[in-house]
Design a protein around this motif. Structure first.
Motif: not given
Length: 603
Positions: A340, A362-363, A382
């Motif tokens: 995550d 962000s990922s 990202d």
């Protein structure tokens, strides 16, 4: 060589926005029970490294509760299956497995004799079922609801009673045993999220999405009263009684936790946690005589001492998602990157975890690499390289030319990133070189002792010389049977291990540019990670096949298999200590737990 499991640094509870997460605690000690993925975790609040995991479920687990006797645990999953297993000893012997309903189980509860269980949730034929723990035989019917049941609680004293709460805004009161419908309670106007009996059995309480709290008579189901002063401003997701049955704690999506006095029905203490969505409170339990534990949407376990403080006495953090990479930061700490996009810093000795703060990924994080001092560099989906220093991301950030797959740091501080279209070299947040390739790089490793950079591809490893400005290819080494997925140099740079998608590891002599052995081929799945001991005598490998192997460079036929090291696959291995005859190896993977293995190297 031999090994033993020294400790487990547990994952955090799995959560979902707007869904009540059920926690359970053993009243006799500081252990709490919860679920994450396909695992059930029994965690000691006072000792982060003393966790126990159970991985017997095929589907994602949803709730687990210890029997009042303390000998068994009942755990349920998204397929409607309940497994009853032994908590005494390390074997976790299965007592019984029962298909209870046709869909997800949201809650279950033991009776006071540890003989009967009621499980509730979402099913086609029924929303709940009462059964005997040793045979699975029916011991009543759970009826009266027309929507998904969210919670169940059983009176532990005779005469037995049970209360169920559901999305139909109803509470159904059952007589038992065998359990049967007695009455419908219509106090709530929206979803009823939780219902709990007090230890004394005199009362039970319910909370719901209408922000209301009610208390009922434990024997008759009559409504005793409603809490009206100082109530929550958002949906109340969980409630839990104190061991003396005089207090009730509630957790809400308004990011507050409240402690209530049952006699006056007034809030004694209110704790406010943060101001963002991740601070919403979705579950709670009462551990021991004093500790209140409330669960944040982020997975943080907030431990409150009701005697003092307006903030949690402790916050216990951990990963909620798959750990994809781990890297050393100092002799006493290492970091772990998750699916995550979060990175946690672990204390290697205690297992305490802290989130890295600041503007991170962000990922999904695909790789971590240690730099000079305590700096760590990270890459993610990202398409950015980011720098970690201390417990924070630094402002330094670089966009990659294409999706990054692997990262390594050379002795001069240059960061090498293997990407889909080539390899980039970055130093001081600036691109200093880019290698365009005719092949797709799959892994990269930089030697800390010699200026050699290894780049993996399909069935080959290409060695390059690095002069600080340009990568110059020296030789292409062959021998791997699949795409090279992991590379690691020994500390002195003389040896290079290359693992591939077929499960084979090739050991190369870097100076002589030849294969030492291709017999490290015991893995049955993709090799995800390799790590060398400080003396360069042993190499550890972690694989998609869930296993870890320790290989000897001195005696290439010698190895230690650590079977089923991580359910779902081992994504990363790291030696956190490897001096003398004993070493400590960290492994992490799909179950979001970090395990520390104590390895004894025999002379």
């Amino acid at each position: 060589m031999s090994f033993k499991n020294a400790s487990v640094y547990a994952a955090a509870p799995a959560t979902a926005r707007g869904v009540s997460t059920k926690l359970n605690a053993r009243k006799s000690d500081s252990k709490i029970i919860y679920t994450n993925g396909k695992s059930v975790i029994i965690r000691d609040l006072n000792n982060p490294s003393a966790a126990v995991t159970y991985s017997g479920h095929v589907h994602n687990t949803t709730v687990a509760r210890i029997s009042p006797s303390g000998y068994y645990c009942a755990s349920a999953d998204a397929s409607g299956t309940v497994r009853v297993w032994d908590t005494v000893g390390e074997d976790q012997i299965l007592k019984g497995e029962y298909k209870v309903i046709s869909g997800k189980i949201n809650d279950l509860e033991w009776d006071g004799e540890s003989k009967r269980i009621i499980a509730v949730g979402d099913g086609r034929e029924r929303f709940g079922h009462a059964f005997l723990m040793d045979t699975g035989a029916s011991t009543g019917e759970i009826t009266g609801h027309n929507k998904v049941i969210n919670a169940v609680s059983i009176r532990h004293q005779r005469p037995y009673r049970a209360a169920t709460a559901a999305d139909d805004a109803l509470i159904i009161f059952h007589q038992g045993a065998p359990y049967k419908y007695e009455r419908m309670i219509k106090t709530h106007s929206k979803f009823v999220q939780d219902v709990r009996y007090a230890s004394s059995g005199d009362h039970f309480a319910s909370v719901g999405s209408d922000s209301k709290i009610f208390v009922y008579d434990g024997k008759t189901g009559d409504t005793v009263g409603e809490f009206t002063e100082g109530i929550h401003k958002g949906s109340i997701m969980a409630c839990s009684w104190s061991p003396d049955s005089k207090s009730l704690v509630t957790s809400s999506m308004d990011r507050t936790v409240k402690l209530w006095d049952i006699e006056t029905r007034k809030a004694v203490t209110t704790w406010t946690l943060g101001a963002v969505i991740n601070d919403q409170q979705v579950g709670n339990t009462w551990s021991g005589a004093e500790d209140i534990v409330s669960l944040s949407l982020s997975g943080d376990l907030n431990v409150f001492d009701r005697r003092s403080g307006d903030k949690p006495a402790r916050v216990i953090s951990g990963p909620q998602k798959t750990i994809n990479a781990i890297a050393s930061r100092s002799p006493s700490t290492f970091v772990a990157g998750t699916a995550d996009g979060r990175v946690l810093s672990y204390d290697a000795s205690s297992g305490e975890a802290t989130y890295i703060a600041g503007p991170g990924h962000s990922s999904l994080i695909t790789g971590l690499a240690s730099g000079s001092s305590d700096k760590v560099f990270s890459i993610g989906f990202d398409d950015h390289v980011r720098e970690i220093e201390g417990n924070n991301y630094t402002p330094a950030s670089s966009a990659t030319a294409s999706q990054p797959k692997s990262i390594s740091v050379a002795d001069d501080g240059t960061v090498f990133i293997a990407e889909i279209n080539g390899v980039e070299a970055i130093r001081d947040n600036q691109k200093v070189f880019e290698l365009k390739t005719s092949y797709t790089p799959s892994a990269v490793a930089a030697s800390k002792s010699i200026n050699i950079i290894a780049i993996g591809e399909d069935k080959k490893v290409r060695l390059h010389e690095w002069d600080g400005k340009v990568l110059k290819e020296i030789v292409a080494l062959s021998g791997n049977r699949g795409v090279v997925s992991a590379l690691a140099f020994s500390p002195d740079g003389s040896l290079l291990s290359a693992g591939d998608s077929s499960g084979t590891i090739i050991l190369f002599d870097v100076q002589k540019q030849k294969t030492i052995t291709n017999r490290w081929s015991h893995h049955s799945g993709k090799v995800n990670s390799l790590s060398w001991t400080a003396d360069g005598q042993h190499c550890a490998s972690g694989s998609l096949d869930t296993h870890v192997y320790i290989w000897s460079a001195k005696d290439i036929s010698l190895n230690i298999p650590i079977k089923n090291a991580s359910m779902g696959g081992v994504n990363s291995v790291l030696w956190v200590e490897s001096d003398g005859m004993v070493g400590k190896l960290a492994s992490a993977g799909a179950d979001a737990c970090v395990r520390i293995w104590e390895i004894t190297f025999h002379a």
